[in-house]
Motif scaffolding. Structure first.
Motif, PDB file in Angstrom:
ATOM      1  N   THR A  97      -1.621  -3.661  -2.152  1.00  0.00           N
ATOM      2  CA  THR A  97      -1.783  -3.255  -3.545  1.00  0.00           C
ATOM      3  C   THR A  97      -0.673  -3.820  -4.427  1.00  0.00           C
ATOM      4  O   THR A  97      -0.917  -4.395  -5.475  1.00  0.00           O
ATOM      5  N   ASP A  98       0.553  -3.661  -3.990  1.00  0.00           N
ATOM      6  CA  ASP A  98       1.715  -4.242  -4.668  1.00  0.00           C
ATOM      7  C   ASP A  98       2.666  -4.755  -3.598  1.00  0.00           C
ATOM      8  O   ASP A  98       3.498  -4.002  -3.099  1.00  0.00           O
ATOM      9  N   PRO A  99       2.563  -6.026  -3.209  1.00  0.00           N
ATOM     10  CA  PRO A  99       3.382  -6.549  -2.113  1.00  0.00           C
ATOM     11  C   PRO A  99       4.883  -6.396  -2.325  1.00  0.00           C
ATOM     12  O   PRO A  99       5.634  -6.311  -1.357  1.00  0.00           O
ATOM     13  N   ARG A 100       5.328  -6.342  -3.573  1.00  0.00           N
ATOM     14  CA  ARG A 100       6.761  -6.233  -3.843  1.00  0.00           C
ATOM     15  C   ARG A 100       7.241  -4.791  -3.824  1.00  0.00           C
ATOM     16  O   ARG A 100       8.450  -4.535  -3.859  1.00  0.00           O
ATOM     17  N   ALA A 101       6.314  -3.845  -3.765  1.00  0.00           N
ATOM     18  CA  ALA A 101       6.670  -2.421  -3.727  1.00  0.00           C
ATOM     19  C   ALA A 101       5.697  -1.689  -2.801  1.00  0.00           C
ATOM     20  O   ALA A 101       4.776  -1.011  -3.258  1.00  0.00           O
ATOM     21  N   PRO A 102       5.847  -1.843  -1.489  1.00  0.00           N
ATOM     22  CA  PRO A 102       4.944  -1.194  -0.543  1.00  0.00           C
ATOM     23  C   PRO A 102       4.920   0.323  -0.731  1.00  0.00           C
ATOM     24  O   PRO A 102       5.900   0.927  -1.193  1.00  0.00           O
ATOM     25  N   ARG A 103       3.802   0.918  -0.343  1.00  0.00           N
ATOM     26  CA  ARG A 103       3.640   2.365  -0.446  1.00  0.00           C
ATOM     27  C   ARG A 103       3.020   2.898   0.846  1.00  0.00           C
ATOM     28  O   ARG A 103       2.324   2.180   1.548  1.00  0.00           O
ATOM     29  N   LEU A 104       3.274   4.161   1.127  1.00  0.00           N
ATOM     30  CA  LEU A 104       2.761   4.772   2.344  1.00  0.00           C
ATOM     31  C   LEU A 104       1.264   5.018   2.215  1.00  0.00           C
ATOM     32  O   LEU A 104       0.797   5.606   1.233  1.00  0.00           O
ATOM     33  N   HIS A 105       0.504   4.560   3.205  1.00  0.00           N
ATOM     34  CA  HIS A 105      -0.944   4.717   3.218  1.00  0.00           C
ATOM     35  C   HIS A 105      -1.384   5.896   4.076  1.00  0.00           C
ATOM     36  O   HIS A 105      -2.226   6.689   3.661  1.00  0.00           O
TER      37      HIS A 105
END
Length: 328
Positions: free
Chosen positions: A116-124
């Motif tokens: 979704t945002d490679p520069r700011a990963p998020r927990l899925h």
């Protein structure tokens, strides 16, 4: 990497990755981001995933541009893997957009969204340890590999009580629910660690580290000899076996059953194992942490598997380290 219109993630072979993908004559594009699991020691703060900018034209080149802390303390993030990769190259519906982060100590498995945002990963998603305990009687997940089916295969070091157990767990590639154990049959190695599979040769090879409740507080060289003395040499899969490993375990890829155990010698501790990049080659190498040796494994003319030592790095006399003679 660049993709053709009807292909999944990655490349059809390592050679194609060197050449560039379909429709391209140059090698695959240079990576612009790195994702690094960072472990808190002592575990007073959560581990985190660091995103590093490695684009030479960027003003933030070689800088950490984002940190994603895990929601728990004491996980010990270890090896990471992808939700899909070149194993799914023939499936255009697959995308390499989620990172799989097994936790060696807590037995959690984190699924991180890097698409979704490679520069700011998020927990899925978080796969809680109770799911591994209940559905597979396994714990301490280590190496994850995506499969051509879309599922995720993860090797484990032990059982929920911290005993050694060279078992595997399968995650659904869409929901990341625990589907159960990959292995079948009664024969299971007493120790686990890394693995690599090669469907062209109908084989999966796994290696051995140590018993989780022995190694979780740090490596004690005396445990290697103590475990050897306690082992039953005629039965490498015995629960009373060695504290640290010495085998390459050979599995039938189709039936998921254990075929062989290749003994690499006392105190060897074989860790990372890799086939040659040429998928037609029925051979590869494994590095041994304590013996300082590299062994070549190969399929014999009889059709079974064997190993031979091809590199031995001599010990070095040191002061102030774990051992007076430190292995290479």
């Amino acid at each position: 990497p660049a993709k053709c219109g009807t292909c999944g993630p990655g490349y059809s072979s390592p050679l194609e990755a060197m050449k560039g993908n379909v429709g391209f004559v140059s090698p695959g594009p240079r990576e612009q981001l790195l994702y690094l699991p960072c472990i808190s020691r002592p575990p007073e703060q959560p581990d985190y995933l660091a995103t590093v900018d490695v684009d030479p034209s960027s003003p933030h080149y070689c800088q950490v541009i984002h940190r994603l802390p895990m929601p728990h303390v004491g996980d010990e993030l270890h090896h990471s893997g992808w939700n899909s990769c070149s194993s799914c190259f023939g499936d255009p519906t697959k995308s390499r957009n989620l990172l799989i982060l097994p936790s060696l100590l807590s037995s959690r498995i984190y699924v991180v969204d890097v698409g979704t945002d490679p520069r700011a990963p998020r927990l899925h998603k978080v796969v809680e340890p109770e799911e591994l305990f209940r559905k597979g009687n396994v714990a301490h997940p280590h190496t994850s590999h995506c499969l051509g089916t879309g599922d995720i295969l993860i090797s484990c070091l032990g059982d929920p009580a911290g005993n050694g157990k060279g078992s595997f767990i399968l995650l659904d590639g869409q929901t990341f629910e625990v589907k159960g154990n990959w292995e079948k049959g009664q024969k299971i190695p007493s120790l686990g660690y890394d693995f690599w599979y090669q469907p062209r040769h109908n084989v999966l090879l796994s290696t051995e580290w140590g018993i989780p409740k022995v190694l979780r507080h740090g490596f004690n060289p005396a445990d290697v000899e103590k475990g050897e003395q306690n082992s039953q040499k005629s039965d490498y899969s015995s629960p009373k076996s060695r504290f640290y490993g010495r085998h390459i375990n050979v599995w039938d890829w189709s039936s998921h059953t254990l075929l062989q155990a290749l003994d690499l010698g006392k105190g060897s501790i074989p860790l990372e194992i890799r086939f040659l990049h040429d998928p037609a080659a029925a051979e590869g190498f494994v590095g041994c942490a304590l013996s300082g040796a590299v062994h070549r494994f190969y399929r014999t003319q009889k059709g079974d598997w064997a190993a031979e030592k091809v590199i031995e790095v001599p010990n070095k006399k040191v002061q102030g380290w774990l051992l007076p003679d430190m292995p290479g």
